[in-house]
Design an enzyme around this catalytic site. Structure first.
Site, short mmCIF file in Angstrom:
data_model
loop_
_atom_site.label_atom_id
_atom_site.label_comp_id
_atom_site.label_asym_id
_atom_site.label_seq_id
_atom_site.Cartn_x
_atom_site.Cartn_y
_atom_site.Cartn_z
N TYR A 161 0.83 -1.20 0.00
CA TYR A 161 0.00 0.00 0.00
C TYR A 161 0.87 1.26 0.00
O TYR A 161 0.68 2.17 -0.81
CB TYR A 161 -0.95 -0.01 1.20
CG TYR A 161 -2.05 1.02 1.05
CD1 TYR A 161 -3.03 0.86 0.07
CD2 TYR A 161 -2.10 2.14 1.87
CE1 TYR A 161 -4.03 1.81 -0.09
CE2 TYR A 161 -3.10 3.09 1.71
CZ TYR A 161 -4.07 2.92 0.74
OH TYR A 161 -5.05 3.86 0.57
N LYS A 190 1.21 3.74 -3.34
CA LYS A 190 0.69 5.10 -3.19
C LYS A 190 1.81 6.14 -3.32
O LYS A 190 1.58 7.24 -3.83
CB LYS A 190 -0.04 5.24 -1.85
CG LYS A 190 -1.35 4.47 -1.80
CD LYS A 190 -2.27 4.86 -2.94
CE LYS A 190 -3.61 4.17 -2.89
NZ LYS A 190 -4.50 4.56 -4.01
#
Length: 268
Positions: free
Chosen positions: A179, A183
């Site tokens: 994640y 991102k």
């Protein structure tokens, strides 16, 4: 600056991950500002259902953003129906949730390569493919706005203390490495595309949201809120103003930027 600068009248905006909690709110916000939201999601039926609820001109499209052919077909369908593409919100992502008793026990040392590859394919390759697919139309028009949705965990490392249960008998969870990595990559993609298309009329910005309340465990909500200067999590509508701003002429001199809306999380 006038109030009409924030309008999206007649603008066609593709929103990937449009069935998710935030995706459907983004679609509703685009419609409320006068735009035409295209709700794109892996779940075709759900995408069509959401589209029917947000605007008379909206449509839902089933698409796997990691599939180049499917992404090109999505863009072509929008062009065939509307003749233009004015905006793209790259919102689709694999984001493990920490609610409903779901646990993520994989430590970095044991993180599966299959999960790594899948997250890269959806979270960042999907953004790449969607931007590629809408680019010809935007270049022909001489205008367009792309928003890559990142996360506070894309600009700061996850606070893994949030996922330690108060009950020592319960196993602890971890926010996965994928994640943060994907991102952070989304922010890098924004900067690249903003400078690449800087003089072509295509603006590319990042929207970085903080945590959203989705009926998570009370202990998690308390810990998150204590970690946030505003003392609470966001509700699902609190990112819509920023999204409409970045899509609209109100942000006409803004590209390559990262709009952070996180209740002050990254100020500490």
């Amino acid at each position: 600056m006038t109030q009409t600068s924030f309008r999206l009248d007649g603008k066609v905006v593709i929103i990937t991950g449009g069935v998710g909690l935030l995706g459907r709110e983004y679609a509703r916000a685009v419609s409320e500002a006068g735009g035409i939201p295209i709700v794109a999601d892996l779940d075709n039926d759900a995408a069509e259902s959401i589209a029917q609820g947000v605007g008379t001109e909206a449509i839902g499209i089933g698409v796997d953003v990691s599939d180049p052919a499917a992404v090109k077909a999505m863009a072509q369908r929008v062009l065939d129906q509307y003749g233009r593409i004015d905006g793209l919100v790259n919102n689709a992502a694999i984001n493990p949730k920490f609610d409903a008793g779901e646990k993520h026990l994989d430590t970095f040392e044991d993180f599966p390569i299959e999960a790594w590859n899948q997250s890269l394919a959806v979270n960042i390759t999907g953004m790449f493919l969607c931007a590629q697919a809408v680019a010809p139309a935007m270049l022909k028009q001489g205008s367009g706005a792309i928003i890559n949705i990142a996360s506070t965990y894309g600009i700061s490392g996850p606070d893994q203390r949030l996922y330690i249960p108060d009950d020592p008998e319960k196993p602890r969870s971890f926010k996965p490495v994928t994640y943060t990595v994907t991102k952070a990559a989304a922010i890098g993609l924004t900067r690249y595309l903003a400078t690449y298309w800087g003089d072509k009329g295509i603006r590319v910005n990042t929207l970085t949201p903080g945590g959203v309340y989705t009926n998570q465990d009370d202990d998690f909500v308390r810990r998150y809120s204590d970690r946030t200067p505003m003392g609470r999590m966001a509700n699902e509508r609190e990112y819509c103003g920023g999204l409409v701003f970045l899509l609209s002429d109100a942000s006409s001199y803004m590209t390559g930027s990262n709009l952070v809306i996180d209740g002050g999380w990254t100020a500490w």
